[in-house]
Design a protein around this motif. Structure first.
Motif, PDB file in Angstrom:
ATOM      1  N   SER A  36      43.533  52.851  50.422  1.00  0.00           N
ATOM      2  CA  SER A  36      42.818  51.698  49.873  1.00  0.00           C
ATOM      3  C   SER A  36      41.330  51.989  49.714  1.00  0.00           C
ATOM      4  O   SER A  36      40.712  51.605  48.714  1.00  0.00           O
ATOM      5  CB  SER A  36      43.022  50.485  50.783  1.00  0.00           C
ATOM      6  N   ALA A  49      43.568  46.784  44.294  1.00  0.00           N
ATOM      7  CA  ALA A  49      44.571  45.725  44.217  1.00  0.00           C
ATOM      8  C   ALA A  49      45.965  46.310  43.998  1.00  0.00           C
ATOM      9  O   ALA A  49      46.941  45.826  44.570  1.00  0.00           O
ATOM     10  CB  ALA A  49      44.220  44.758  43.092  1.00  0.00           C
ATOM     11  N   GLY A  52      47.172  47.877  47.309  1.00  0.00           N
ATOM     12  CA  GLY A  52      47.487  46.799  48.257  1.00  0.00           C
ATOM     13  C   GLY A  52      48.737  46.044  47.865  1.00  0.00           C
ATOM     14  O   GLY A  52      49.549  45.674  48.712  1.00  0.00           O
ATOM     15  N   ASN A  53      48.915  45.817  46.578  1.00  0.00           N
ATOM     16  CA  ASN A  53      50.099  45.120  46.080  1.00  0.00           C
ATOM     17  C   ASN A  53      51.362  45.921  46.375  1.00  0.00           C
ATOM     18  O   ASN A  53      52.374  45.381  46.831  1.00  0.00           O
ATOM     19  CB  ASN A  53      49.944  44.895  44.581  1.00  0.00           C
ATOM     20  N   TYR A  55      51.719  48.095  48.706  1.00  0.00           N
ATOM     21  CA  TYR A  55      51.869  48.230  50.155  1.00  0.00           C
ATOM     22  C   TYR A  55      52.834  47.200  50.735  1.00  0.00           C
ATOM     23  O   TYR A  55      53.597  47.505  51.654  1.00  0.00           O
ATOM     24  CB  TYR A  55      50.494  48.096  50.816  1.00  0.00           C
ATOM     25  N   GLU A  56      52.812  45.988  50.188  1.00  0.00           N
ATOM     26  CA  GLU A  56      53.717  44.962  50.704  1.00  0.00           C
ATOM     27  C   GLU A  56      55.177  45.356  50.505  1.00  0.00           C
ATOM     28  O   GLU A  56      56.035  45.035  51.317  1.00  0.00           O
ATOM     29  CB  GLU A  56      53.429  43.617  50.024  1.00  0.00           C
ATOM     30  N   SER A 131      50.607  50.124  40.267  1.00  0.00           N
ATOM     31  CA  SER A 131      51.426  49.715  41.414  1.00  0.00           C
ATOM     32  C   SER A 131      52.768  50.449  41.404  1.00  0.00           C
ATOM     33  O   SER A 131      53.224  50.951  42.435  1.00  0.00           O
ATOM     34  CB  SER A 131      51.667  48.199  41.383  1.00  0.00           C
ATOM     35  N   GLN A 258      52.508  37.508  49.343  1.00  0.00           N
ATOM     36  CA  GLN A 258      51.780  38.279  48.334  1.00  0.00           C
ATOM     37  C   GLN A 258      51.945  37.658  46.952  1.00  0.00           C
ATOM     38  O   GLN A 258      50.996  37.601  46.164  1.00  0.00           O
ATOM     39  CB  GLN A 258      52.277  39.732  48.307  1.00  0.00           C
ATOM     40  N   ILE A 269      43.256  39.161  45.372  1.00  0.00           N
ATOM     41  CA  ILE A 269      44.208  40.224  45.715  1.00  0.00           C
ATOM     42  C   ILE A 269      43.468  41.393  46.356  1.00  0.00           C
ATOM     43  O   ILE A 269      43.894  41.941  47.381  1.00  0.00           O
ATOM     44  CB  ILE A 269      44.985  40.712  44.477  1.00  0.00           C
ATOM     45  N   TYR A 272      42.197  40.383  49.840  1.00  0.00           N
ATOM     46  CA  TYR A 272      43.330  40.347  50.762  1.00  0.00           C
ATOM     47  C   TYR A 272      43.832  41.759  51.064  1.00  0.00           C
ATOM     48  O   TYR A 272      44.190  42.062  52.209  1.00  0.00           O
ATOM     49  CB  TYR A 272      44.447  39.511  50.148  1.00  0.00           C
ATOM     50  N   SER A 273      43.867  42.628  50.045  1.00  0.00           N
ATOM     51  CA  SER A 273      44.346  44.000  50.247  1.00  0.00           C
ATOM     52  C   SER A 273      43.514  44.722  51.299  1.00  0.00           C
ATOM     53  O   SER A 273      44.053  45.428  52.162  1.00  0.00           O
ATOM     54  CB  SER A 273      44.300  44.778  48.925  1.00  0.00           C
ATOM     55  N   LYS A 277      44.860  45.303  55.368  1.00  0.00           N
ATOM     56  CA  LYS A 277      44.890  46.659  55.928  1.00  0.00           C
ATOM     57  C   LYS A 277      44.199  46.679  57.292  1.00  0.00           C
ATOM     58  O   LYS A 277      44.685  47.300  58.247  1.00  0.00           O
ATOM     59  CB  LYS A 277      44.222  47.645  54.973  1.00  0.00           C
TER      60      LYS A 277
END
Length: 443
Positions: A36, A49, A52-53, A55-56, A131, A258, A269, A272-273, A277
């Motif tokens: 990240s 983003a 992080g997206n 990652y979920e 992503s 998410q 996003i 939050y990402s 983390k």
């Protein structure tokens, strides 16, 4: 070196055993944080983003790796504590074989369904391609993640928490260097971040599995141990499946959350990402300490020394609170700086949304840490039903509250779902712990 966790002062034994575990998971989390950080600094807010997206979704795969780790580790700990070394070796080889079959299924399903999963969580078009690219490369590297986790579970079962720490310290540091090299020098974009993780996880996996083979060869038994046992597979599965379900449903819940967050746009996003983390760095680290408590509990249960389990819980609470204090203070006082460090030119929305998440959840690390300590004992003793009840309560509440409160207070409503879920689940875990047979023993 193998370590018998059934002797010595419980508090001293737990500190010496769990601190290297805590350090190991800090380094393991550097993989994701480095991804990240490099994406945000060198490629921009949209790249952050995208990572992080994705990652979920990767948390689903991590759930299976964690479950296999715990199933093998708890059963192996009980056998090691009882000094049943032939069965110990069979349990480990059984775990390796069964996990290999599971791995092939997961990789195939993941590669075929990655795009659908990203559609499911309403990934914005602006970050969809990156992503998907990151997620597919991650899935190809899943075998390394799985077998590394099994290897560390075996070391923990044998009372050795230092060896996996050394492997991870080296590979995680290398991952940061390779991340920057692939992205800034070779201009590989988000794919470079993913390939760096793939490469470094592969190296740590090979080293860890090789070390396990060498360590097991030093345990002398009278005859060659069978490679596979359905009986031991069943015992492993009894621990592994609830652990997988726990982590999987948490991951699914996080995916739902998410998808709600994605409705607030790339700025939230990205914030939050970065924040999640940093949050997961703490929660995963505390969970790993909980895993160490599971190994401690399993060895003492195998040796039938119940009073040490009760003493171990008291010591573990003191330990996790000590670990939580500096992190909680840092997150509350320096949230803006920490979130901004992930991005080169962050938007104000990204900074504010991320730092407010940390401000809201960080004080409750003291609450969730007690739950994870109690869960560690319940899991190590094989009490999986109460463990699951407390975990699902947390998850269900967080998902429902995130959806409902987001309609009332925007993204801040989502952030408040964490403390509520954690508090109720912690109360449940402690209640279940109090009902254990160790509470009837005078320490």
């Amino acid at each position: 070196m193998n370590k018998d966790l059934t002797v010595g002062k419980p508090e001293t034994v737990l500190w010496r055993f769990c601190i290297p575990l805590f350090g190991s998971i800090l380094f393991q989390q550097l993989y994701n944080i480095a991804d990240s950080f490099v994406a945000g600094k060198f490629l921009g807010e949209h790249a952050l983003a995208a990572v992080g997206n994705s990652y979920e979704v990767t948390l689903i795969f991590i759930a299976f790796a964690f479950g296999c780790n715990m199933g093998c580790s708890v059963v192996a700990s009980q056998l090691f504590g009882a000094k049943r070394y032939e069965e110990l070796k069979t349990a480990i080889s059984t775990s390796m074989i069964a996990s290999g079959a599971l791995c092939m299924v997961l990789v195939g399903a993941g590669l075929l369904g990655s795009a659908e999963l990203l559609f499911l969580i309403q990934t914005p078009n602006a970050i969809f391609a990156d992503s998907e690219k990151y997620l597919n490369i991650y899935i190809w590297g899943f075998p390394f993640l799985l077998y590394y986790n099994i290897a560390t579970g075996i070391f923990s079962a044998l009372g050795d928490s230092k060896t996996p720490f050394l492997f991870l310290a080296i590979s995680s540091t290398a991952n940061i260097v390779v991340d920057i090299l692939f992205v800034s020098v070779f201009q590989m974009g988000v794919a470079g971040v993913a390939w760096a993780t793939f490469l470094c996880q592969g190296v740590s996996c090979v080293l860890a599995v090789g070390a396990v083979r060498k360590r097991l060869s030093q345990i002398v038994i009278e005859k060659k141990a069978p490679l596979f046992s359905l009986f031991l597979l069943k015992k492993i599965t009894v621990i592994a499946i609830p652990s997988i379900l726990q982590q999987s449903f948490i991951s699914i819940g996080n995916i739902v959350i998410q998808s709600v967050i994605n409705g607030f746009g790339p700025g939230v996003i990205a914030g939050y990402s970065a924040a999640i983390k940093l949050n997961n760095l703490v929660i995963t680290s505390l969970s790993t300490v909980g895993n160490g408590i599971s190994n401690y509990t399993a060895q003492n249960l195998g040796a039938d020394i119940l009073w040490r389990i009760k003493a171990g819980f008291r010591a573990s609470v003191k330990m996790v609170w000590t670990l939580c204090l500096p992190i909680a203070v840092l997150y509350v006082l320096a949230g803006d700086f920490l979130i901004g460090a992930f991005m080169d030119h962050p938007s104000q929305l990204a900074i504010v949304s991320g730092s407010r998440f940390l401000l809201i959840v960080a004080p409750f690390y003291f609450v969730i840490s007690v739950k994870l300590a109690a869960d560690g004992i319940l899991r190590g003793a094989g009490f999986m039903r109460p463990f699951m009840i407390a975990t699902f309560t947390d998850l269900i509440l967080r998902v429902i509250l995130a959806v409902v409160l987001s309609e009332m207070w925007g993204y801040l409503g989502i952030w408040f779902a964490w403390p509520v879920g954690w508090s109720i689940a912690a109360a449940l875990s402690c209640w279940f712990y109090k009902k254990g047979p160790w509470e009837k023993i005078e320490s």
